[in-house]
Write a protein that holds these residues in place. Structure first.
Motif, PDB file in Angstrom:
ATOM      1  N   GLN A  80       0.856  -1.559   0.323  1.00 39.91           N
ATOM      2  CA  GLN A  80       0.137   0.569   0.279  1.00 39.91           C
ATOM      3  C   GLN A  80       1.244   1.289  -0.112  1.00 39.91           C
ATOM      4  N   THR A  83       2.519   1.540  -4.118  1.00 42.64           N
ATOM      5  CA  THR A  83       1.228   1.974  -4.607  1.00 42.64           C
ATOM      6  C   THR A  83       0.235   3.500  -4.226  1.00 42.64           C
ATOM      7  N   LEU A 150       2.924   1.838 -12.536  1.00 45.16           N
ATOM      8  CA  LEU A 150       2.347   1.132 -11.168  1.00 45.16           C
ATOM      9  C   LEU A 150       0.670   0.674 -11.690  1.00 45.16           C
ATOM     10  N   HIS A 151       0.195   1.734 -12.260  1.00 44.24           N
ATOM     11  CA  HIS A 151      -1.334   1.374 -12.742  1.00 44.24           C
ATOM     12  C   HIS A 151      -1.392   0.301 -13.361  1.00 44.24           C
ATOM     13  N   MET A 154      -0.849  -3.037 -11.452  1.00 45.92           N
ATOM     14  CA  MET A 154      -2.155  -3.431 -10.550  1.00 45.92           C
ATOM     15  C   MET A 154      -3.222  -3.689 -12.068  1.00 45.92           C
TER      16      MET A 154
END
Length: 336
Positions: A80, A83, A150-151, A154
């Protein structure tokens, strides 16, 4: 003037004393006391027979729960942090689905006898190696060119999770019903069937990963401020990010291969730690999340086994509570 000199000469309280008197420190001490009480209750409540049998039998289960609590709490909080999102957990990368796919393929190809293999350490290391290698390859591919991925990471994690679950469902349909009963026991985290010979290997892997994370501990509060600020403050953002993701992958892989998948447990303890501590600093959030994980796992197992006399797996109850917390976080964000 004499009063000013006296004020200057007066000894100031040490910084350590001020830290011990902080609200976060007092809450951590209360959590530690609750964790110790849960451990003592688990080891002594309802104990009948010789302690030479009770202590090793319950001690092995306790050590497995402590290892899982540590791995899930640390991996969730750090994930967390990097991110910058408190709703996400490492489970978003499809580790649980990959674990189930590996188990389904093993049972389908080699039969139910392969689950009760004579070489559990080798099978454990194979599972951990496959899951960690998958995560590291995925991370390296996503971060090869730009940190802005990074996104994308996910999104790809969600897609891989759906792919692994679909493949697991397909393989399960091909498995013999009698063999499916063996596989079904591994679909949920179970602390009653932990092989004690796996604990030394799991603890060794977790110790090596913890040493790496300890060396980078001073960077995580800076990483939480964002990429640009971290780079301006001299943090090697990409290297720290990849090393942390590899460590998270190893912790989650060890925990999942040891007892089975726990999807929402990390989400539950990490968000409760933030709320209880009232601070995002890792010296408060990390120990609070670990202690809360111990209280939930050990205390919940004690309540179910010793007090309520139920055979229900504690992970099912924790996953239910974690799912409620996840929905609450989603609804609260939607109202903003």
């Amino acid at each position: 003037m004499p009063e000013a000199r006296a004020a200057i000469a007066a000894p100031r309280p040490p910084r350590a004393v001020a830290q011990r008197a902080s609200p976060q420190a007092r809450r951590l001490w209360l959590l530690a006391a609750a964790a110790v009480a849960c451990i003592a209750a688990f080891m002594t409540l309802g104990a009948q027979g010789g302690w030479s049998f009770i202590l090793p039998f319950r001690g092995g289960k306790l050590l497995a729960m402590l290892a899982v609590a540590y791995a899930v709490a640390v991996s969730s909080v750090l994930f967390q942090t990097i991110t910058h999102n408190r709703i996400l957990t490492p489970a978003i990368m499809g580790f649980d689905a990959l674990y189930l796919l590996i188990q389904a393929l093993v049972v389908y190809v080699f039969g139910q006898a392969a689950v009760a293999t004579d070489h559990p350490v080798a099978a454990f290391l194979l599972e951990v190696g496959v899951m960690t290698a998958f995560a590291c390859l995925l991370f390296r591919w996503l971060f090869a060119d730009a940190v802005r991925s990074l996104h994308l990471m996910m999104l790809v994690g969600i897609i891989f999770g759906l792919l692994f679950r679909s493949l697991s469902s397909f393989v399960i349909r091909l498995i013999d019903p009698n063999e499916f009963l063996v596989l079904q026991d591994r679909m949920f985290a179970n602390f009653n069937s932990v092989r004690l010979e796996l604990l030394p290997v799991a603890l060794a892997v977790m110790g090596a990963v913890s040493l790496l994370l300890w060396r980078m501990r001073s960077r995580y509060d800076v990483l939480a401020l964002g990429r640009d600020i971290a780079v301006n403050l001299g943090v090697d953002y990409r290297r720290t990010l990849l090393a942390t993701l590899a460590a998270i992958a190893a912790l989650v892989s060890v925990s999942t291969a040891l007892v089975g998948p726990v999807t929402f447990f990390g989400l539950l303890v990490s968000n409760l730690a933030y709320q209880l501590m009232g601070s995002d600093r890792h010296r408060h959030a990390l120990p609070a999340a670990m202690l809360l994980a111990v209280v939930f796992l050990v205390g919940g197992q004690t309540l179910l086994e010793r007090v309520l006399r139920l055979n229900t797996t504690v992970s099912v109850v924790i996953e239910f509570l974690g799912g409620i917390v996840f929905l609450a976080l989603i609804l609260r964000r939607g109202r903003r």
